[in-house]
Design an enzyme around this catalytic site. Structure first.
Site, short mmCIF file in Angstrom:
data_model
loop_
_atom_site.label_atom_id
_atom_site.label_comp_id
_atom_site.label_asym_id
_atom_site.label_seq_id
_atom_site.Cartn_x
_atom_site.Cartn_y
_atom_site.Cartn_z
N TYR A 14 0.83 -1.22 0.00
CA TYR A 14 0.00 0.00 0.00
C TYR A 14 0.86 1.26 0.00
CZ TYR A 14 -4.22 -2.73 0.81
OH TYR A 14 -5.27 -3.61 0.66
N ARG A 41 1.31 -10.35 -6.46
CA ARG A 41 1.21 -8.90 -6.31
C ARG A 41 1.91 -8.18 -7.47
NH1 ARG A 41 1.40 -5.95 -0.36
NH2 ARG A 41 -0.85 -5.91 -0.26
N THR A 131 7.35 2.02 8.73
CA THR A 131 7.28 2.63 10.05
C THR A 131 8.01 1.71 11.03
OG1 THR A 131 5.16 3.58 9.49
CG2 THR A 131 5.69 3.45 11.84
N LEU A 162 1.08 9.12 4.03
CA LEU A 162 -0.13 9.03 3.20
C LEU A 162 -1.22 8.27 3.95
CD1 LEU A 162 -0.70 5.94 1.96
CD2 LEU A 162 1.26 6.52 0.58
N ALA A 222 2.88 10.94 15.27
CA ALA A 222 1.82 11.50 14.41
C ALA A 222 0.61 10.56 14.40
CB ALA A 222 2.35 11.70 12.98
N CYS A 275 -2.28 0.52 10.66
CA CYS A 275 -1.19 1.19 11.37
C CYS A 275 -1.51 1.80 12.74
CB CYS A 275 -0.57 2.25 10.46
SG CYS A 275 0.24 1.48 9.05
N ARG A 345 -7.74 -4.30 6.76
CA ARG A 345 -6.87 -4.62 7.89
C ARG A 345 -7.32 -3.84 9.13
NH1 ARG A 345 -1.04 -3.81 5.23
NH2 ARG A 345 -2.14 -2.03 4.34
P1 NAD Z 1 2.02 -4.25 2.81
O1 NAD Z 1 1.90 -5.50 3.62
O2 NAD Z 1 0.89 -3.81 1.95
O3 NAD Z 1 3.31 -4.36 1.85
C1 NAD Z 1 4.55 -4.85 2.26
C2 NAD Z 1 5.12 -5.70 1.13
O4 NAD Z 1 6.46 -6.05 1.45
C3 NAD Z 1 4.37 -7.01 0.89
O5 NAD Z 1 3.88 -7.06 -0.44
C4 NAD Z 1 5.42 -8.10 1.17
O6 NAD Z 1 5.30 -9.21 0.31
C5 NAD Z 1 6.72 -7.34 0.90
N1 NAD Z 1 7.89 -7.93 1.53
C6 NAD Z 1 8.05 -8.33 2.81
N2 NAD Z 1 9.31 -8.80 2.99
C7 NAD Z 1 9.96 -8.70 1.80
C8 NAD Z 1 11.28 -9.00 1.37
N3 NAD Z 1 12.20 -9.48 2.20
N4 NAD Z 1 11.60 -8.76 0.07
C9 NAD Z 1 10.67 -8.25 -0.78
N5 NAD Z 1 9.41 -7.94 -0.42
C10 NAD Z 1 9.05 -8.15 0.86
O7 NAD Z 1 2.41 -3.10 3.84
P2 NAD Z 1 2.14 -1.52 3.70
O8 NAD Z 1 0.74 -1.20 4.12
O9 NAD Z 1 2.62 -1.05 2.37
O10 NAD Z 1 3.09 -0.97 4.84
C11 NAD Z 1 4.49 -0.99 4.70
C12 NAD Z 1 5.10 -0.13 5.79
O11 NAD Z 1 4.67 1.22 5.64
C13 NAD Z 1 4.70 -0.53 7.21
O12 NAD Z 1 5.79 -0.33 8.06
C14 NAD Z 1 3.60 0.45 7.56
O13 NAD Z 1 3.53 0.68 8.95
C15 NAD Z 1 4.04 1.70 6.83
N6 NAD Z 1 2.96 2.62 6.44
C16 NAD Z 1 1.79 2.13 5.91
C17 NAD Z 1 0.80 3.02 5.48
C18 NAD Z 1 -0.50 2.55 4.88
O14 NAD Z 1 -1.35 3.38 4.61
N7 NAD Z 1 -0.70 1.27 4.64
C19 NAD Z 1 1.02 4.40 5.58
C20 NAD Z 1 2.24 4.86 6.10
C21 NAD Z 1 3.20 3.95 6.53
C1 UGA Z 2 -3.36 6.89 8.83
C2 UGA Z 2 -2.80 8.31 8.88
O1 UGA Z 2 -3.87 9.23 8.62
C3 UGA Z 2 -1.69 8.50 7.85
O2 UGA Z 2 -1.14 9.80 7.99
C4 UGA Z 2 -0.61 7.44 8.09
O3 UGA Z 2 0.40 7.53 7.12
C5 UGA Z 2 -1.22 6.06 8.03
O4 UGA Z 2 -2.29 5.97 9.02
C6 UGA Z 2 -0.27 4.96 8.35
O5 UGA Z 2 0.73 5.17 8.98
O6 UGA Z 2 -0.63 3.85 7.96
P1 UGA Z 2 -5.04 5.56 7.27
O7 UGA Z 2 -5.03 4.58 8.39
O8 UGA Z 2 -4.80 5.08 5.89
O9 UGA Z 2 -3.95 6.70 7.55
O10 UGA Z 2 -6.45 6.33 7.25
P2 UGA Z 2 -7.08 7.48 8.18
O11 UGA Z 2 -7.77 8.44 7.31
O12 UGA Z 2 -6.12 8.02 9.14
O13 UGA Z 2 -8.20 6.68 8.98
C7 UGA Z 2 -7.85 5.75 9.99
C8 UGA Z 2 -9.12 5.30 10.70
O14 UGA Z 2 -9.66 6.34 11.51
C9 UGA Z 2 -10.24 4.88 9.74
O15 UGA Z 2 -10.88 3.73 10.25
C10 UGA Z 2 -11.17 6.07 9.78
O16 UGA Z 2 -12.50 5.73 9.46
C11 UGA Z 2 -11.05 6.50 11.23
N1 UGA Z 2 -11.43 7.91 11.48
C12 UGA Z 2 -10.76 8.92 10.88
C13 UGA Z 2 -12.44 8.17 12.39
O17 UGA Z 2 -13.05 7.24 12.96
N2 UGA Z 2 -12.78 9.48 12.63
C14 UGA Z 2 -12.14 10.52 12.05
O18 UGA Z 2 -12.48 11.69 12.34
C15 UGA Z 2 -11.10 10.23 11.13
#
Ligand code: NAD
Ligand code: UGA
Length: 458
Positions: A14, A41, A131, A162, A222, A275, A345
């Site tokens: 993602y 993927r 993270t 994001l 954050a 997260c 998730r």
């Molecule tokens: P995700 O599970 O969607 O993607 C991670 C990918 O890494 C998977 O496709 C997995 O197969 C791959 N992977 C794992 N080990 C590997 C390896 N050794 N070699 C190659 N590929 C490998 O996870 P995500 O949601 O993209 O999150 C990734 C990180 O970013 C996490 O630390 C999360 O906390 C952080 N993060 C996520 C979001 C979000 O919105 N999902 C936002 C900000 C930060």
């Molecule tokens: C959140 C943060 O907003 C991002 O900045 C961060 O990068 C990300 O986590 C991460 O580290 O993964 P995300 O989880 O994708 O992003 O979506 P949000 O918009 O933050 O919503 C999170 C949850 O809170 C959702 O279930 C949403 O419905 C809920 N929410 C949000 C509420 O219940 N009330 C609100 O006022 C806002």
């Protein structure tokens, strides 16, 4: 074409997928390759059926893919060719051993560090995009420096902010880009190389540089602050239901104070997503490991309040439906953790569905994007559950509707039509306060919003 730099991203999830798509889009002179161990993927990233749903993403991928954006499973080859490596692998909560249920599971990340060492033959900048707990870069540097080839690696922290559902916009117009590095000459140079990437489209005053540890910790903080606001307003929603105050009016009145602000104070059945819970629990674990128990307890309450809110929602459904929901058909409108994503998730829909099934309700799950993931989340759970993409078919003969996700399509439903095909009395439990409650009441529904007076015909 000769590219001026080779960027590699390990992890096509993602974060990795959308982030690299935007970097490739904005920096045509850089070659951007995204690798993953998951072949399916990668195959989907190379098709028009992308592995994640994100508004605007397909268009961005299509524009850059094959030009300077490539998706591949050739990890070793990618590492060898790269000048800069973003590590964006998953860092879930540990489910075993020391710190189980709290600490980050760093096995994927550590495996990546070892892969980088074994396949590199020249200096590289390694960017922590995942993270990670504060001071992880120290461990990463140690692994990278242990190489016998004497290769120099500079580790930079560049956490991603994001949000899903708005990822493309968030990447195109971020509030800030954070880059943390060692406070040395080579650390500063590495940070500058990463800043130069973002400078292609992000104004200079939004690119913040800090020391490594501040960047790592800022990301956890954050998320903790954002989640804390939601738990705060959700706590107040419970009080509103006892006092006939209206939580939406409170959000507006309180959020109008510019010091507080109006965003992230909408009451809900609780925050979900991969997260918030994971990162707060990680913060709690770190605090406890430094003996800061009061600080840990403070943040842990944010997660506990979230669980309380989900339980409260289910208890209300049972109580208001005359204390039994056995064999009653309940439609969950939405299953994604928020609108505009198919991601489920940690969706509050999961515990809600499990608890309703344990009470032997008959569930129909309706979501425009998340049915595939919903099926996976509930695989193996006992009970009567059906999946239906069309809300009008889902509600036939239903006793109750429970809104889980704030999708626009649900706001726009023809509720007279919905009411006409439901069992009577018909119930609506609005876990997102997105529906027109007065209008539903006039149609004949018994309406139970969150943190507002109920509207009932009995
Ligand atoms: P995700 O599970 O969607 O993607 C991670 C990918 O890494 C998977 O496709 C997995 O197969 C791959 N992977 C794992 N080990 C590997 C390896 N050794 N070699 C190659 N590929 C490998 O996870 P995500 O949601 O993209 O999150 C990734 C990180 O970013 C996490 O630390 C999360 O906390 C952080 N993060 C996520 C979001 C979000 O919105 N999902 C936002 C900000 C930060
Ligand atoms: C959140 C943060 O907003 C991002 O900045 C961060 O990068 C990300 O986590 C991460 O580290 O993964 P995300 O989880 O994708 O992003 O979506 P949000 O918009 O933050 O919503 C999170 C949850 O809170 C959702 O279930 C949403 O419905 C809920 N929410 C949000 C509420 O219940 N009330 C609100 O006022 C806002």
């Amino acid at each position: 074409m000769k590219f001026s730099k080779n960027i590699l991203c390990i992890g096509a999830g993602y974060v990795g997928g959308p982030t690299m798509a935007i970097i490739a889009l904005k920096c045509p002179e850089y070659k951007v390759t995204v690798v993953d161990v998951n072949e399916e993927r990668i195959a989907r990233w190379n098709s028009d059926d992308l592995p994640i749903y994100e508004p605007g993403l397909l268009q961005a991928v299509r524009e850059a893919r094959g030009r300077n954006l490539f998706f591949s499973t050739a990890i070793a080859e990618g590492i060898r060719a790269a000048d800069i490596i973003f590590v964006s692998v998953n860092t879930p909560t540990k489910t075993f051993g020391l710190g189980a249920g709290m600490a980050s599971d760093l096995q994927y990340w550590e495996k990546t560090a070892h892969q980088i060492v074994s396949h590199s033959d020249r200096p590289k900048i390694i960017v922590e995009k995942s993270t990670l707990p504060v001071r992880t870069a120290e461990a990463m540097e140690r692994i990278l420096k242990e190489n016998k080839k004497n290769i120099r690696f500079d580790v930079v922290s560049n956490p991603e902010f994001l949000a899903e559902g708005s990822a493309v916009n968030d990447l195109l117009s971020p509030d800030r880009v954070l880059i943390g590095s060692q406070q040395t000459e080579s650390g500063a140079q590495a940070a500058q190389v990463i800043a130069d990437i973002y400078a292609h489209w992000v104004p200079a005053d939004k690119i913040i540089t800090t020391n490594l540890w501040s960047a790592e910790l800022s990301k956890l903080v954050a998320n903790a602050f954002l989640a804390q606001r939601i738990s705060s307003i959700n706590a107040i929603s419970a009080l509103c239901e006892k006092t006939d105050a209206d939580v939406s009016e409170i959000s507006f009145a309180v959020g109008s104070d510019t010091r507080i602000g109006s965003r992230f104070i909408s009451a809900s059945i609780g925050f979900g997503g991969s997260c918030f819970k994971k990162d707060i629990l990680n913060l709690v674990y770190i605090c406890r490991s430094y003996g800061l128990n009061e600080v840990a307890d403070y943040w842990e309450k944010v997660v506990q309040m979230n669980e309380y809110q989900q339980e409260r929602f289910v208890k209300k459904i049972i109580k208001e439906m005359f204390n039994t929901i056995v064999a009653k058909k309940i439609v969950l409108l939405g299953f994604a953790f928020k609108a505009n994503t198919g991601d489920t998730r940690e969706s509050p829909g999961i515990p809600v569905a499990k608890k309703l099934l344990a009470e032997r309700a008959s569930l129909v799950i309706c979501d425009p994007q998340a049915l595939e993931n919903a099926r996976r989340e509930l695989a193996g759970v006992d009970g009567d559950v059906r999946y239906e993409a069309d809300p009008y078919r889902a509600v036939i003969d239903a006793h109750a509707i429970a809104v889980i996700t704030e999708w626009d399509v649900f706001k726009e439903l023809d509720f007279e039509k919905v009411f006409s095909v439901m069992q009577k009395p018909a119930f609506v439990f609005d876990g997102r306060n997105i529906l027109d409650h007065q209008r539903l009441f006039q149609i004949g529904f018994n309406v139970f919003p969150l943190g507002k007076p109920s509207l009932t015909h009995f």
